[in-house]
Design a protein around this motif. Structure first.
Motif, PDB file in Angstrom:
ATOM      1  N   ARG A 330       0.819  -1.176   0.006  1.00  0.00           N
ATOM      2  CA  ARG A 330      -0.027   0.001   0.127  1.00  0.00           C
ATOM      3  C   ARG A 330       1.052   1.208   0.016  1.00  0.00           C
ATOM      4  O   ARG A 330       1.924   1.282   0.513  1.00  0.00           O
ATOM      5  CB  ARG A 330      -0.827  -0.033   1.151  1.00  0.00           C
ATOM      6  N   VAL A 339      -2.598   1.264  -4.093  1.00  0.00           N
ATOM      7  CA  VAL A 339      -1.811  -0.044  -3.953  1.00  0.00           C
ATOM      8  C   VAL A 339      -0.481   0.080  -5.154  1.00  0.00           C
ATOM      9  O   VAL A 339      -0.954   0.541  -6.181  1.00  0.00           O
ATOM     10  CB  VAL A 339      -2.551  -1.317  -3.688  1.00  0.00           C
ATOM     11  N   LEU A 362      -4.739  -6.870  -1.187  1.00  0.00           N
ATOM     12  CA  LEU A 362      -4.456  -5.667  -0.764  1.00  0.00           C
ATOM     13  C   LEU A 362      -5.589  -4.320  -1.030  1.00  0.00           C
ATOM     14  O   LEU A 362      -5.983  -3.688  -0.263  1.00  0.00           O
ATOM     15  CB  LEU A 362      -3.193  -5.184  -1.205  1.00  0.00           C
TER      16      LEU A 362
END
Length: 385
Positions: A330, A339, A362
């Protein structure tokens, strides 16, 4: 109101196409944006072949991701009917203490990967196309082989479209910005889009699109060569000739492939990490005679029927992080909504499907069960601060 999505994926090469697939497969509303067409040779996902291997000399920490990538490549072939991998075996050659050999052996032992250690005579007996010096050895891995990058990208795009992703090509992104209320806004030459999450897979455009990341990426021009061996490609067919990475006493690495595109297409070879610094805008796409001669002279000492006849060459770009490890995380300045996946440093394509899985994790959950501590942004920004 501009259209809104759950996730926008910026860049639809290897990593971005895989991310779009995995996100769409989980039901996310996905927009994919690509500067070029669905098939192009301007980045790092072309050239007909890429090496895959599990006894990873770069770091044993990569091995769990490789094991998962192999599973996902098999699934990708089943789901699309496309051929994306050919496990023809591979040899890592060089002096016993070279990074190529010693690092591969370390990973193989740590993760109990099937492998064999071969001396020079045994290497040449099994693979007459290779002529190592008497003091060189090789780690042979039966599960090594090659990937088809164009097929891999096309397969991921096929599945992403099947699952509802909206993919827009030849629509370059001009800028992006986080929104005060949450989410992101992405501007292209044609439109403005908003989304809850942005996944950036910029390849060689990382310095341009991730200037606020704080990582000093270097873009390198690399050249791939195809030569027709003396006596033809028969001994170089995949059932006879493995993929290889070969490091000499001067620590220069080359890599090569079987002849996979018919009797007249030759065998592909290249130097590993012997490029020149460039940008996507300044890269010289013309391969010079002296570059071909340097590759040919290097081959002549190691492969008895190469260089043979030079057929063609093509350029691509490595996007290098300072330590040559990836960046998958991130964004530290925009952790709620952005991300990043970049800095794959010339050895990332084999990880494409598992990186796509990680990026979906993510973006949708904020975390992943995959081991990615090695790829944290902070390891590089702390050093450059």
């Amino acid at each position: 109101m501009p259209p809104s999505y759950d996730v926008i994926v910026l860049g639809l090469g290897g990593m971005g196409s895989a991310a779009a697939h995995h996100l769409a497969a989980r039901g996310a509303r996905v927009l994919g944006l690509e500067k070029f067409g669905p098939v192009h040779n301007r980045g790092s996902s072309h050239g007909g072949s890429r090496i895959t291997r599990q006894s990873y000399f770069e770091d044993p920490a990569y091995v769990p991701l490789l094991l998962r990538a192999y599973e996902l490549y098999e699934r990708l072939e089943r789901d699309t009917g496309r051929t994306v991998a050919a496990l023809c075996g591979g040899v890592m050659l060089g002096p016993p203490d070279s990074r190529t050999v010693a690092g591969s052996l370390e990973s193989a032992r740590q993760w109990d990967l099937p492998h064999e250690m071969l001396d020079a005579k045994e290497i040449h007996r099994r693979f007459p196309t290779l002529t190592p010096g008497p003091d060189e050895v090789g780690l042979y891995e039966e599960r090594a082989g090659l990937l088809r990058p164009e097929n891999t990208v096309a397969a991921h795009l096929q599945l992403a479209t099947r699952d509802g992703a909206e993919l827009r090509f030849e629509e370059p992104v001009t800028r992006w910005e986080p929104l005060p209320s949450g989410g992101v806004r992405v501007h292209t030459a044609e439109n403005t889009y908003t989304a809850g999450q942005l996944v950036i897979c910029p390849g060689a455009w990382a310095p341009e699109l991730l200037g606020d990341l704080g990582v000093p990426f270097t873009i390198e021009r690399q050249v791939m060569y195809w030569f027709q061996p003396e006596g033809g490609t028969g001994p170089y067919r995949p059932e006879h000739h493995p993929i290889y990475i070969w490091e000499n006493a001067e620590r220069v690495q080359i890599y090569g492939f079987p002849a996979i595109d018919g009797p007249d297409a030759g065998a592909k070879v290249a130097f590993f990490r012997k490029g020149t610094v460039c940008t996507p805008e300044t890269i010289d796409r013309t391969v010079q005679e002296h570059e071909v001669a340097a590759m040919a002279n290097h081959l002549a000492a190691q492969l008895p029927t190469l260089p043979g006849i030079f057929l063609k060459a093509a350029t691509c770009m490595y996007s290098n992080a300072p330590d040559e490890h990836f960046v998958i995380a991130r964004h530290p300045r925009h952790p709620e909504s952005v991300v990043v996946a970049c800095g794959f440093s010339g050895h990332g394509f084999k990880f494409v499907p598992v990186v796509g899985e990680i990026l979906a994790d993510l973006a949708l959950t904020g975390t992943t069960a995959h081991p990615i501590d090695l790829f944290a942004v902070g390891r590089l920004t702390a050093k450059s601060a």
